[in-house]
Design a protein around this motif. Structure first.
Motif, PDB file in Angstrom:
ATOM      1  N   TYR A 132      56.961  11.775 -52.307  1.00  0.00           N
ATOM      2  CA  TYR A 132      57.676  10.794 -51.503  1.00  0.00           C
ATOM      3  C   TYR A 132      57.049  10.708 -50.122  1.00  0.00           C
ATOM      4  O   TYR A 132      56.666  11.708 -49.540  1.00  0.00           O
ATOM      5  CB  TYR A 132      59.160  11.149 -51.420  1.00  0.00           C
ATOM      6  CG  TYR A 132      59.816  10.971 -52.757  1.00  0.00           C
ATOM      7  CD1 TYR A 132      60.154   9.711 -53.217  1.00  0.00           C
ATOM      8  CD2 TYR A 132      60.045  12.060 -53.581  1.00  0.00           C
ATOM      9  CE1 TYR A 132      60.727   9.535 -54.461  1.00  0.00           C
ATOM     10  CE2 TYR A 132      60.610  11.899 -54.827  1.00  0.00           C
ATOM     11  CZ  TYR A 132      60.957  10.636 -55.261  1.00  0.00           C
ATOM     12  OH  TYR A 132      61.503  10.465 -56.495  1.00  0.00           O
ATOM     13  N   ASN A 133      56.946   9.480 -49.602  1.00  0.00           N
ATOM     14  CA  ASN A 133      56.249   9.233 -48.356  1.00  0.00           C
ATOM     15  C   ASN A 133      56.947   8.111 -47.599  1.00  0.00           C
ATOM     16  O   ASN A 133      56.765   6.945 -47.915  1.00  0.00           O
ATOM     17  CB  ASN A 133      54.792   8.860 -48.656  1.00  0.00           C
ATOM     18  CG  ASN A 133      53.969   8.673 -47.420  1.00  0.00           C
ATOM     19  OD1 ASN A 133      54.104   9.417 -46.463  1.00  0.00           O
ATOM     20  ND2 ASN A 133      53.112   7.676 -47.425  1.00  0.00           N
ATOM     21  N   GLN A 134      57.801   8.464 -46.632  1.00  0.00           N
ATOM     22  CA  GLN A 134      58.489   7.477 -45.797  1.00  0.00           C
ATOM     23  C   GLN A 134      59.194   6.404 -46.634  1.00  0.00           C
ATOM     24  O   GLN A 134      59.022   5.208 -46.413  1.00  0.00           O
ATOM     25  CB  GLN A 134      57.496   6.823 -44.834  1.00  0.00           C
ATOM     26  CG  GLN A 134      56.849   7.783 -43.861  1.00  0.00           C
ATOM     27  CD  GLN A 134      57.827   8.336 -42.846  1.00  0.00           C
ATOM     28  OE1 GLN A 134      58.772   7.680 -42.464  1.00  0.00           O
ATOM     29  NE2 GLN A 134      57.595   9.570 -42.431  1.00  0.00           N
ATOM     30  N   GLY A 169      57.226  15.782 -43.196  1.00  0.00           N
ATOM     31  CA  GLY A 169      57.683  14.401 -43.030  1.00  0.00           C
ATOM     32  C   GLY A 169      56.600  13.463 -42.561  1.00  0.00           C
ATOM     33  O   GLY A 169      56.859  12.345 -42.172  1.00  0.00           O
ATOM     34  N   GLY A 170      55.350  13.939 -42.603  1.00  0.00           N
ATOM     35  CA  GLY A 170      54.242  13.117 -42.141  1.00  0.00           C
ATOM     36  C   GLY A 170      53.936  11.965 -43.088  1.00  0.00           C
ATOM     37  O   GLY A 170      54.319  11.965 -44.246  1.00  0.00           O
ATOM     38  N   ILE A 171      53.268  10.990 -42.548  1.00  0.00           N
ATOM     39  CA  ILE A 171      52.878   9.826 -43.346  1.00  0.00           C
ATOM     40  C   ILE A 171      51.541  10.113 -44.014  1.00  0.00           C
ATOM     41  O   ILE A 171      50.584  10.487 -43.353  1.00  0.00           O
ATOM     42  CB  ILE A 171      52.788   8.568 -42.474  1.00  0.00           C
ATOM     43  CG1 ILE A 171      54.141   8.261 -41.855  1.00  0.00           C
ATOM     44  CG2 ILE A 171      52.265   7.389 -43.274  1.00  0.00           C
ATOM     45  CD1 ILE A 171      54.130   7.121 -40.866  1.00  0.00           C
ATOM     46  N   LEU A 172      51.495   9.940 -45.316  1.00  0.00           N
ATOM     47  CA  LEU A 172      50.257  10.112 -46.076  1.00  0.00           C
ATOM     48  C   LEU A 172      49.614   8.751 -46.287  1.00  0.00           C
ATOM     49  O   LEU A 172      50.301   7.752 -46.422  1.00  0.00           O
ATOM     50  CB  LEU A 172      50.559  10.762 -47.432  1.00  0.00           C
ATOM     51  CG  LEU A 172      51.272  12.108 -47.371  1.00  0.00           C
ATOM     52  CD1 LEU A 172      51.659  12.542 -48.758  1.00  0.00           C
ATOM     53  CD2 LEU A 172      50.394  13.128 -46.726  1.00  0.00           C
ATOM     54  N   HIS A 173      48.305   8.727 -46.329  1.00  0.00           N
ATOM     55  CA  HIS A 173      47.585   7.445 -46.524  1.00  0.00           C
ATOM     56  C   HIS A 173      46.928   7.431 -47.875  1.00  0.00           C
ATOM     57  O   HIS A 173      46.525   8.367 -48.397  1.00  0.00           O
ATOM     58  CB  HIS A 173      46.543   7.247 -45.439  1.00  0.00           C
ATOM     59  CG  HIS A 173      47.119   7.309 -44.068  1.00  0.00           C
ATOM     60  ND1 HIS A 173      47.889   6.306 -43.539  1.00  0.00           N
ATOM     61  CD2 HIS A 173      47.076   8.279 -43.123  1.00  0.00           C
ATOM     62  CE1 HIS A 173      48.262   6.639 -42.308  1.00  0.00           C
ATOM     63  NE2 HIS A 173      47.780   7.838 -42.043  1.00  0.00           N
TER      64      HIS A 173
END
Length: 100
Positions: A33-35, A96-100
Motif C-alpha cells: 500500500y502506498n498513499q 509511510g513514505g511514497i514509493l515510485h
C-alpha cells in the motif's frame, strides 16, 4: 517485532492467467500500500514461506523496490484453505513514505 530481508519485484501483469503463471513459477503476488493506492509486487514463494512458517505473520519485511529501501509490516496473508499455500500477501510500509 522481528524483521527479515526478502527479494521483491514490481509486478506488471495482472489478471487470473498472469497470477496462475506466477504461481506455477513459484512466485506469490502481493501488494504494498502506498498513499491510498497499491503497488503490485511479486515475492518468491519458498523464501516467503520459510519466513512465515518459522515466525508467523506479525513480522516486518525489508526489501528494495525501484531503488528505494522499504520496511513493511505484513498486513494480511491469504492462504489456500486446503493445502495452506500462500495465495497473496498485503504489506503496509512502516515509514509511510511514497514509493515510485
Amino acid at each position: 517485532m522481528e524483521s527479515f530481508d526478502i527479494s521483491v519485484e514490481k509486478r506488471n501483469d495482472t489478471g487470473k492467467s498472469a497470477m496462475r503463471k506466477l504461481k506455477n513459477e513459484g512466485m506469490v503476488p502481493g501488494i504494498i500500500y502506498n498513499q491510498g493506492a497499491g503497488i503490485p509486487i511479486i515475492l518468491e514463494e519458498h523464501e516467503l514461506r520459510n519466513i512465515l512458517d518459522k515466525k508467523g505473520e506479525g513480522i516486518i519485511l525489508n526489501f528494495e523496490l525501484n531503488g528505494t529501501k522499504v520496511s513493511a509490516k505484513v498486513k494480511e496473508v491469504q492462504r489456500d484453505p486446503i493445502n495452506q499455500d500462500i495465495q497473496h500477501i498485503d504489506l503496509m510500509p512502516l515509514d509511510g513514505g511514497i514509493l515510485h
